[in-house]
Structure formats: C-alpha cells, structure tokens
Design an enzyme around this catalytic site. Structure first.
Site, PDB file in Angstrom:
ATOM      1  N   LYS A 115       0.666  -1.384   0.473  1.00  0.00           N
ATOM      2  CA  LYS A 115       0.080   0.103   0.214  1.00  0.00           C
ATOM      3  C   LYS A 115       0.684   0.916   0.187  1.00  0.00           C
ATOM      4  O   LYS A 115       0.269   1.693  -0.938  1.00  0.00           O
ATOM      5  CB  LYS A 115      -1.259  -0.380   1.360  1.00  0.00           C
ATOM      6  CG  LYS A 115      -1.948  -1.199   0.676  1.00  0.00           C
ATOM      7  CD  LYS A 115      -3.118  -0.564   2.043  1.00  0.00           C
ATOM      8  CE  LYS A 115      -4.235  -1.372   1.642  1.00  0.00           C
ATOM      9  NZ  LYS A 115      -5.048  -1.801   2.764  1.00  0.00           N
ATOM     10  N   LYS A 198      -5.119  -9.343  -6.844  1.00  0.00           N
ATOM     11  CA  LYS A 198      -6.027  -9.902  -5.493  1.00  0.00           C
ATOM     12  C   LYS A 198      -7.271  -8.707  -6.316  1.00  0.00           C
ATOM     13  O   LYS A 198      -7.180  -7.536  -6.599  1.00  0.00           O
ATOM     14  CB  LYS A 198      -5.557  -9.231  -4.313  1.00  0.00           C
ATOM     15  CG  LYS A 198      -6.756 -10.014  -3.515  1.00  0.00           C
ATOM     16  CD  LYS A 198      -6.500  -9.361  -1.497  1.00  0.00           C
ATOM     17  CE  LYS A 198      -6.058  -8.259  -1.447  1.00  0.00           C
ATOM     18  NZ  LYS A 198      -5.798  -8.059  -0.483  1.00  0.00           N
ATOM     19  N   LYS A 201     -10.953  -3.712  -3.382  1.00  0.00           N
ATOM     20  CA  LYS A 201     -12.130  -2.496  -3.707  1.00  0.00           C
ATOM     21  C   LYS A 201     -11.212  -0.911  -4.436  1.00  0.00           C
ATOM     22  O   LYS A 201     -12.213  -0.286  -4.721  1.00  0.00           O
ATOM     23  CB  LYS A 201     -12.127  -1.875  -2.875  1.00  0.00           C
ATOM     24  CG  LYS A 201     -13.208  -2.916  -1.240  1.00  0.00           C
ATOM     25  CD  LYS A 201     -12.727  -2.564  -0.130  1.00  0.00           C
ATOM     26  CE  LYS A 201     -13.587  -3.347   0.920  1.00  0.00           C
ATOM     27  NZ  LYS A 201     -13.510  -3.089   2.382  1.00  0.00           N
TER      28      LYS A 201
HETATM   29  P1  AMP Z   1     -11.168  -5.071   3.414  1.00  0.00           P
HETATM   30  O1  AMP Z   1     -11.637  -5.088   1.932  1.00  0.00           O
HETATM   31  O2  AMP Z   1      -9.628  -5.746   3.464  1.00  0.00           O
HETATM   32  O3  AMP Z   1     -11.763  -4.352   4.419  1.00  0.00           O
HETATM   33  O4  AMP Z   1     -11.132  -7.242   3.874  1.00  0.00           O
HETATM   34  C1  AMP Z   1     -12.196  -7.218   4.713  1.00  0.00           C
HETATM   35  C2  AMP Z   1     -12.489  -9.489   4.617  1.00  0.00           C
HETATM   36  O5  AMP Z   1     -12.652  -9.662   2.980  1.00  0.00           O
HETATM   37  C3  AMP Z   1     -10.908  -9.282   4.737  1.00  0.00           C
HETATM   38  O6  AMP Z   1     -11.707 -10.491   5.637  1.00  0.00           O
HETATM   39  C4  AMP Z   1     -10.170  -9.896   3.303  1.00  0.00           C
HETATM   40  O7  AMP Z   1      -9.113 -11.379   3.783  1.00  0.00           O
HETATM   41  C5  AMP Z   1     -11.326 -10.155   3.003  1.00  0.00           C
HETATM   42  N1  AMP Z   1     -11.058 -10.170   1.369  1.00  0.00           N
HETATM   43  C6  AMP Z   1     -10.425  -8.685   0.342  1.00  0.00           C
HETATM   44  N2  AMP Z   1     -10.158  -9.534  -0.361  1.00  0.00           N
HETATM   45  C7  AMP Z   1     -10.250 -10.921  -0.885  1.00  0.00           C
HETATM   46  C8  AMP Z   1     -10.305 -11.278  -2.070  1.00  0.00           C
HETATM   47  N3  AMP Z   1      -9.982 -10.445  -2.868  1.00  0.00           N
HETATM   48  N4  AMP Z   1     -10.253 -12.726  -2.051  1.00  0.00           N
HETATM   49  C9  AMP Z   1     -10.935 -12.889  -0.722  1.00  0.00           C
HETATM   50  N5  AMP Z   1     -11.353 -12.376   0.913  1.00  0.00           N
HETATM   51  C10 AMP Z   1     -10.944 -11.202   0.824  1.00  0.00           C
END
Ligand code: AMP
Ligand code: TRP
Length: 336
Positions: A115, A198, A201
């Site tokens: 990041k 990956k 968002k």
């Molecule tokens: P975040 O979007 O970083 O707030 O992630 C929230 C949750 O979603 C966390 O448990 C992450 O590990 C999961 N997560 C985010 N992106 C992915 C992805 N591409 N594949 C699987 N899990 C994800």
C-alpha cells in the site's frame, strides 16, 4: 453473551465497492459461524482512515457494509454489529499495544509495503500502525477465532505475537492467542482482469471485480468479459493451477456452489469458456442478486441501520470496558 472461550471477531473496512472477494473470503463464512460462536462483526471505520476518505462517503459506506452483513444473513439480534469508532477502547488498546510492538515486526508486513509503494516516506503513521489496531480490535474482546480471507493471515500472526508479548511482559495469561479461520474454496479471489492480482475494492477498473451491489446484467457482463485463455477447461487440478485466470473462475464457481475444487472441476472439465461463463454467471446472479436487492432495501431505511449499529455499540462497549479496565490494572495505569 455466550462463553468468551468461543468468541469470533472480524471486520471489513467501509471503503466502498464491497466485492465478491469480501463475500466469499469473509462475510459468507461468518453467516455459517454465527450459530456456533459468540460473534462480533465490526465495520472498521478507523482502519478506513489509514487512507484518505471523503467524510460523506465514509458515512454512507459504513451503512452500506452494515447492510451487506445483514443482507448476507448475519442476524443482528444474535451477533453484535457495530462500527469501530463507537467503542473508544479500540483506539486506547491500540496505543497500549503499540508500546509493546517492535518496529521489526511491523517492517515485515507485506500489506504495508504494497500500500505504501515506493512513496514510503509519505505513507501515514496510521497505515504503518494499522496491524496493531487490528490486534487491539480482536484482543479487546478476547476473541479466540478470526474468520478472514487469506490476505489477512500475516496480520493475524502479528496479533498472536502481540498477545503473547503482553502476556509475557506482565506474566499473565490475559489475552487468548486468536486463531485465524481461513476457509472455503475462495480464500483469495483474484481480479477478473488479471489472475495474479487480488480482487480489491481499490482497483481502478470496475471490470476487475464483481460488486455485491451489481445488478444481474452487470454481473453477467463482467464474467463474460473476464480475462481467460483460449483452451477448454482442463481435467486435473495440476493443469488448472498453471492457468491463473481459469483457476480463479473455477474457485469462484466452487465456492458459490459449495463444492470442493476437485468436485467443481470434475463438473466443468472440458467445457469452453463461453459455456462455463454462462453457468458461472447464473450461479453468481442467483446468490449476489438476492443479497444486492436486500442491501438496497435495507439502505433505503438508514434509521433501521443506525439503530442496529447503536445497539451493537452498546453491547460491544459492555464487553470492552471491563476488559480495558483489567488491562489498565495489569499495566499499572491508575484508575482513581
Ligand atoms: P477489506 O476489503 O480489506 O476490508 O477485507 C475485508 C475481508 O475480506 C477480509 O477478511 C479480507 O481477507 C477479505 N478479502 C478481501 N479481499 C479478498 C479477496 N480478493 N479474496 C478473498 N478474501 C478477501
Ligand atoms: N484488516 C482487515 C482488512 O483489511 C480488516 C480488519 C480490521 C479486521 N480489524 C480486524 C479483520 C479484526 C479481522 C479482525 O481486511
């Protein structure tokens, strides 16, 4: 609340574009776990501030993530759903734990490196300290289990190290060492445009991800446009794993249909992508369409959402406050 010997804590950042990775990697697993654990699900707005946020959008997205939790099937009566900033203990414990976290541990965090990029000196202290706040989130409730996607594994190992450091320094067995729960066929959903990245968002291409609020037509279009190669699907996992984009789509299919990878592959082996993508779009739309529709319905009633968060904040604070008081006592912080 039930026995703290069996408590789950997890969270999602309210930073927009909730996507299929968030659903399959995290939220969907929580729904299944809520019947056997005492669950706390957080919308981690303080974590969102580690990158610049528009205040109005942050508010709206906090409600949107709450709606997603409920629409996906998390029961706000059974589970605690709240936004992080309503429980001051997160920031307080974050500070206390930061005082026992060596810089060397933080320097290993790959997410910070990704990041912050090449502009390391311009990255905020918050972005660097983020995993300590995450440890505080979990330890504030003495949570024992943390269901997340694969990308959070390293942060959870750090949480365990920090819990151990506290216990050792003060000669107590106060914090349990939280166990990661990383499961399902899609623990790391990849971008639809690039099978080595990956699904995220913040990807600038909306075609890289399926958003939880996308309508049926958009979901089908994105899957049709997903990058693939020109070979039909193989019949062994070994061959599949050499083709990142194909493997990603098969894993998504497996997760959505509740099949093991090998079972999913057995079902689709030999198919051309045109046929497979049609089937994948169909199962995606069936599941996400329902959740997206329910999210829209819930978001039309912000009063209801705020009520859920307010009640969640009261319940979360009721657990957090006495834990934090004990931490103060252990550390020698006077509470006159
Ligand atoms: P975040 O979007 O970083 O707030 O992630 C929230 C949750 O979603 C966390 O448990 C992450 O590990 C999961 N997560 C985010 N992106 C992915 C992805 N591409 N594949 C699987 N899990 C994800
Ligand atoms: N860091 C997690 C993410 O970006 C979100 C998060 C913050 C979290 N605090 C947490 C997840 C505590 C599990 C437990 O995905």
């Amino acid at each position: 609340m039930g026995s703290p010997a069996n408590r789950i804590f997890s969270g999602v950042q309210p930073t927009g574009n909730l996507h299929l990775g968030n659903y399959l990697g995290a939220i969907r697993n929580w729904v299944a776990l809520q019947t056997s654990y005492d669950c706390i699900f957080c919308i981690v707005d303080l974590h969102a501030l580690t990158q610049p946020q528009d205040p109005k959008q942050l508010l709206a997205q906090t409600r949107e993530v709450t709606a997603a939790y409920i629409a996906a099937g998390i029961d706000p009566e059974r589970c605690i759903i709240f936004n992080q900033s309503t429980v001051p203990g997160h920031a307080e414990l974050g500070w206390l734990l930061s005082c026992m976290t060596p810089l060397g541990w933080l320097n290993r965090m790959t997410q910070f490196k990704e990041k912050a990029g090449k502009q390391r000196d311009n990255a905020g202290l918050g972005l660097y300290a983020y995993p300590v706040l995450m440890a505080a989130d979990i330890l504030l409730y003495k949570a024992t289990h943390v269901p997340v996607g694969e990308d959070q594994k390293q942060h959870l190992e750090l949480s365990r190290d920090i819990a151990g450091a506290f216990n050792r320094r003060y000669g107590v067995e106060f914090f349990p060492l939280p166990e990661p729960q990383i499961f399902g066929a899609a623990t790391r959903v990849m971008s639809l445009r690039d099978g080595t990245k990956k699904m995220s968002k913040s990807d600038t291409s909306d075609y890289s991800r399926i958003n939880m609020t996308d309508d049926a037509e958009t979901v089908a279009l994105k899957i049709r446009k997903a990058r693939t190669d020109s070979e039909p699907l193989p019949d062994t996992l070994e061959a599949l794993d050499k083709r990142a984009e194909a493997a990603n789509l098969v894993d998504i299919y497996a997760a959505l249909t509740d099949l093991k990878r090998e079972e999913a592959l057995a079902r689709v082996a030999g198919q051309n992508f045109s046929k497979f993508k049609e089937d994948l779009a169909e199962v995606s739309v069936a599941i996400l369409g329902k959740i997206g529709g329910e999210m829209q319905r819930l978001m039309a009633d912000p009063g209801y959402i705020d009520g859920v968060l307010k009640r969640g904040a009261e319940r979360a604070n009721a657990i957090a406050r006495p834990h934090l008081a004990e931490v103060f006592d252990i550390m020698g912080l006077l509470r006159p």
